[in-house]
Design an enzyme around this catalytic site. Structure first.
Site, PDB file in Angstrom:
ATOM      1  N   LYS A  32       0.837  -1.217   0.000  1.00  0.00           N
ATOM      2  CA  LYS A  32       0.000   0.000   0.000  1.00  0.00           C
ATOM      3  C   LYS A  32       0.864   1.256   0.000  1.00  0.00           C
ATOM      4  O   LYS A  32       0.506   2.267  -0.599  1.00  0.00           O
ATOM      5  CB  LYS A  32      -0.924   0.036   1.214  1.00  0.00           C
ATOM      6  CG  LYS A  32      -2.229  -0.684   1.234  1.00  0.00           C
ATOM      7  CD  LYS A  32      -2.788  -1.519   0.175  1.00  0.00           C
ATOM      8  CE  LYS A  32      -2.194  -2.478  -0.727  1.00  0.00           C
ATOM      9  NZ  LYS A  32      -2.276  -3.871  -0.581  1.00  0.00           N
TER      10      LYS A  32
ATOM     11  N   GLY B 158       0.641 -15.044 -12.975  1.00  0.00           N
ATOM     12  CA  GLY B 158      -0.533 -15.060 -12.105  1.00  0.00           C
ATOM     13  C   GLY B 158      -1.170 -13.683 -12.018  1.00  0.00           C
ATOM     14  O   GLY B 158      -0.575 -12.757 -11.476  1.00  0.00           O
TER      15      GLY B 158
ATOM     16  N   HIS C 110     -22.580  14.042   2.393  1.00  0.00           N
ATOM     17  CA  HIS C 110     -22.614  14.493   0.996  1.00  0.00           C
ATOM     18  C   HIS C 110     -21.630  15.630   0.788  1.00  0.00           C
ATOM     19  O   HIS C 110     -21.583  16.539   1.612  1.00  0.00           O
ATOM     20  CB  HIS C 110     -24.023  14.974   0.643  1.00  0.00           C
ATOM     21  CG  HIS C 110     -24.098  15.519  -0.748  1.00  0.00           C
ATOM     22  ND1 HIS C 110     -24.113  14.709  -1.861  1.00  0.00           N
ATOM     23  CD2 HIS C 110     -24.126  16.802  -1.203  1.00  0.00           C
ATOM     24  CE1 HIS C 110     -24.162  15.472  -2.941  1.00  0.00           C
ATOM     25  NE2 HIS C 110     -24.166  16.743  -2.573  1.00  0.00           N
TER      26      HIS C 110
HETATM   27  P1  NAI Z   1      -4.486 -15.423  -6.149  1.00  0.00           P
HETATM   28  O1  NAI Z   1      -5.089 -16.716  -5.848  1.00  0.00           O
HETATM   29  O2  NAI Z   1      -5.215 -14.163  -5.876  1.00  0.00           O
HETATM   30  O3  NAI Z   1      -4.120 -15.360  -7.720  1.00  0.00           O
HETATM   31  C1  NAI Z   1      -3.284 -16.296  -8.315  1.00  0.00           C
HETATM   32  C2  NAI Z   1      -3.547 -16.287  -9.829  1.00  0.00           C
HETATM   33  O4  NAI Z   1      -2.566 -17.081 -10.452  1.00  0.00           O
HETATM   34  C3  NAI Z   1      -4.899 -16.880 -10.201  1.00  0.00           C
HETATM   35  O5  NAI Z   1      -5.560 -15.990 -11.069  1.00  0.00           O
HETATM   36  C4  NAI Z   1      -4.529 -18.189 -10.877  1.00  0.00           C
HETATM   37  O6  NAI Z   1      -5.435 -18.562 -11.891  1.00  0.00           O
HETATM   38  C5  NAI Z   1      -3.176 -17.878 -11.453  1.00  0.00           C
HETATM   39  N1  NAI Z   1      -2.303 -19.045 -11.695  1.00  0.00           N
HETATM   40  C6  NAI Z   1      -2.158 -20.137 -10.911  1.00  0.00           C
HETATM   41  N2  NAI Z   1      -1.217 -20.956 -11.440  1.00  0.00           N
HETATM   42  C7  NAI Z   1      -0.764 -20.359 -12.571  1.00  0.00           C
HETATM   43  C8  NAI Z   1       0.213 -20.711 -13.545  1.00  0.00           C
HETATM   44  N3  NAI Z   1       0.932 -21.825 -13.453  1.00  0.00           N
HETATM   45  N4  NAI Z   1       0.415 -19.850 -14.563  1.00  0.00           N
HETATM   46  C9  NAI Z   1      -0.292 -18.706 -14.673  1.00  0.00           C
HETATM   47  N5  NAI Z   1      -1.218 -18.338 -13.787  1.00  0.00           N
HETATM   48  C10 NAI Z   1      -1.451 -19.150 -12.740  1.00  0.00           C
HETATM   49  O7  NAI Z   1      -3.061 -15.449  -5.437  1.00  0.00           O
HETATM   50  P2  NAI Z   1      -2.001 -14.290  -5.165  1.00  0.00           P
HETATM   51  O8  NAI Z   1      -2.261 -13.125  -6.047  1.00  0.00           O
HETATM   52  O9  NAI Z   1      -0.673 -14.966  -5.230  1.00  0.00           O
HETATM   53  O10 NAI Z   1      -2.316 -13.864  -3.679  1.00  0.00           O
HETATM   54  C11 NAI Z   1      -2.175 -14.826  -2.631  1.00  0.00           C
HETATM   55  C12 NAI Z   1      -3.074 -14.533  -1.479  1.00  0.00           C
HETATM   56  O11 NAI Z   1      -2.733 -13.316  -0.868  1.00  0.00           O
HETATM   57  C13 NAI Z   1      -4.499 -14.469  -1.897  1.00  0.00           C
HETATM   58  O12 NAI Z   1      -5.220 -15.367  -1.106  1.00  0.00           O
HETATM   59  C14 NAI Z   1      -4.901 -13.066  -1.630  1.00  0.00           C
HETATM   60  O13 NAI Z   1      -6.216 -12.998  -1.121  1.00  0.00           O
HETATM   61  C15 NAI Z   1      -3.883 -12.555  -0.623  1.00  0.00           C
HETATM   62  N6  NAI Z   1      -3.641 -11.149  -0.874  1.00  0.00           N
HETATM   63  C16 NAI Z   1      -4.598 -10.221  -0.632  1.00  0.00           C
HETATM   64  C17 NAI Z   1      -4.403  -8.902  -0.944  1.00  0.00           C
HETATM   65  C18 NAI Z   1      -5.496  -7.931  -0.713  1.00  0.00           C
HETATM   66  O14 NAI Z   1      -6.418  -8.228   0.017  1.00  0.00           O
HETATM   67  N7  NAI Z   1      -5.458  -6.755  -1.312  1.00  0.00           N
HETATM   68  C19 NAI Z   1      -3.161  -8.427  -1.530  1.00  0.00           C
HETATM   69  C20 NAI Z   1      -2.240  -9.479  -1.783  1.00  0.00           C
HETATM   70  C21 NAI Z   1      -2.482 -10.763  -1.442  1.00  0.00           C
END
Ligand code: NAI
Length: 455
Positions: free
Chosen positions: A49, A181, A440
């Site tokens: 952030k 991803g 508002h």
């Molecule tokens: P994510 O699950 O959000 O996204 C991973 C993405 O990678 C998915 O779209 C998936 O389809 C894709 N993917 C998987 N294997 C792949 C491959 N071999 N090649 C290409 N694409 C592939 O996971 P992310 O972004 O790593 O985040 C991890 C965790 O951290 C999540 O559970 C998320 O909720 C949390 N997080 C939350 C944030 C927030 O609330 N703003 C910020 C950062 C993380």
């Protein structure tokens, strides 16, 4: 040394549980091998952030002409941004340390692992020491998932492939970055690095980015990214990491995406290995510790909260789960529920969602109706977003007239989504909500507008 409660892991679930339990008078030990605050404070929510805020100021100035503002010699200095990030992280980590002290929590900076059980309680090692706890909370968090892609392990070892942890330590921004991803982590970093001039390409396995979010909002968000020069390869399968690029398959063709650096962000895995779960036979499934709605595991007096459950990997979920666990320990009736947990992608604009989407309501066979509005219906949005294309959706249960969900693509969406979460949590009907006064002008008024637009 014996304690009422031993907590394994000092992230949001662990430190909040320690604070609450300590405050209630329990003798608490918190074991954390790295820095207090876990991934969220040290290498996740907060540092990202900080970076994204600098990018937002920069982008605002860069495109300021439409607001009558022009800036000459505009520049964003990655080094300064990172220094500020370190300062913010340090301040918050020291805040957590102070909170532990203030609530009488004993912090052990050491690797912890469950070692078994005797008649006095659970035995947990903290480095060389053995602690005994009447109750135990497992809050060991999660780590980036690393799939068996040829060349990936070597890339990680050589520092050519980075996870969200290492990329937050980069001294110099790369000229080009290939993000594997297109989920939350991938998009937040794509947003920052594009703003500082890196050429970004996102390779996503699915045919859409941003996971389970509403497809209409997601395609608008993708268009915003594309306007800023981010390239998306959707429906693409990464087959290998090679010197100088990522090899992937798309439409039956093998292609290479050249990149100076690669970010691996394909999800996270619960840290359930090497923490001694088997020594007391704690059950796991689908890679996470199994818990009930009071965060109790299958072993009496053993709880789990946060990412280690492998369920809703969000810091704010972890906070509530930790409270539910501590309340149960204290004999206070409490149940964890997951139907009103907001999810935000902190891009510019932000994508925020709570409760059901149109797709999930349909999938569950719920009787729902949707109100869809352009964000331009909010005067404040219009004033602050020249040419903005944001939209919002309100999902209502047409039988009960209760709110089921809200999604918004807008500035401040992360801040006002909580109002909709509150309505869902309290089971409020549209007729009740209509009596709530909004300040508002605010962007949040879009929620009120949508409620009144419901037929
Ligand atoms: P994510 O699950 O959000 O996204 C991973 C993405 O990678 C998915 O779209 C998936 O389809 C894709 N993917 C998987 N294997 C792949 C491959 N071999 N090649 C290409 N694409 C592939 O996971 P992310 O972004 O790593 O985040 C991890 C965790 O951290 C999540 O559970 C998320 O909720 C949390 N997080 C939350 C944030 C927030 O609330 N703003 C910020 C950062 C993380």
């Amino acid at each position: 040394m014996s304690y009422d409660l031993i907590i394994l892991g000092g992230g949001p679930a662990g430190y909040l549980a320690a604070e609450r339990a300590g405050h209630a008078g329990l003798k608490v030990a918190l074991i954390e091998e790295r820095s207090l605050g876990g991934v969220c404070l040290n290498e996740g929510c907060i540092p990202t952030k900080t970076l994204l805020y600098s990018a937002k100021i920069h982008d605002g100035a860069k495109h300021g002409d439409k607001y009558g503002v022009t800036a000459e010699g505009l520049k964003i200095d990655h080094g300064t941004v990172m220094k500020r990030k370190d300062k913010v992280v340090k301040t918050l980590v020291s805040g957590v340390r102070t909170a532990m002290k203030a609530n009488g929590v004993e912090v052990f900076q050491a690797r912890g692992a469950i070692q078994g059980k005797n008649e006095e309680g659970y035995l947990v090692s903290a480095g060389e020491q053995i602690l005994t706890g009447k109750k135990l909370l497992i809050a060991a968090g999660s780590s980036p998932a690393v799939p068996p892609i040829p060349g990936l392990k070597e890339g990680l070892e050589r520092g050519y492939v980075l996870t969200s942890r290492e990329i937050l330590e980069l001294k110099e921004p790369p000229r080009s970055l290939c993000v594997i991803g297109g989920g939350v982590i991938g998009l937040e970093f794509a947003s920052y690095f594009t703003s500082i001039g890196t050429k970004v390409r996102v390779i996503e396995m699915l045919d859409h980015i941003a996971g389970e979010n509403d497809p209409e909002l997601v395609s608008l968000l993708q268009a915003e990214f594309e306007k800023r020069g981010v390239v998306f390869d959707l429906g693409a399968k990464v087959t290998a990491i090679e010197a100088g690029g990522v090899r992937y398959e798309k439409d039956g063709e093998s292609r290479i995406a050249p990149a100076d650096l690669v970010l691996l962000s394909i999800g996270r895995r619960a840290n359930i290995r090497d923490i001694g779960l088997e020594s007391i036979n704690v059950f796991t499934q689908r890679g996470g510790v199994i818990v009930d709605d009071r965060m109790r595991t299958n072993q009496p007096g053993v709880y789990a909260a946060g990412d280690v459950t492998g369920y809703s990997m969000l810091a704010h979920t972890a906070y509530r789960e930790a409270e539910a666990a501590v309340n149960d320990i204290l004999g206070i009736s409490d149940r964890m529920r997951y139907d009103a947990i907001p999810a935000v992608i902190y891009t510019n604009p932000e994508l925020a969602s709570v409760g059901e989407t149109e797709g999930s309501a349909k999938g569950k066979g719920l009787p729902y109706k949707v109100v869809k509005l352009p964000m331009r219906f909010s005067g404040r949005y219009l004033a602050e977003n020249e040419g903005g294309s944001g939209i919002m959706k309100l999902i209502v249960n047409e039988k009960t007239r209760q709110v089921l969900g809200v999604q918004a693509l807008s500035n401040y969406a992360s801040e006002f989504i909580v109002a909709a979460g509150t309505w869902i949590e309290a089971g409020m009907t549209l007729d009740r909500i209509k009596k709530i006064v909004f300040p508002h002008p605010t962007v949040s008024e879009i929620l009120r507008e949508a409620v009144f637009q419901y037929e």
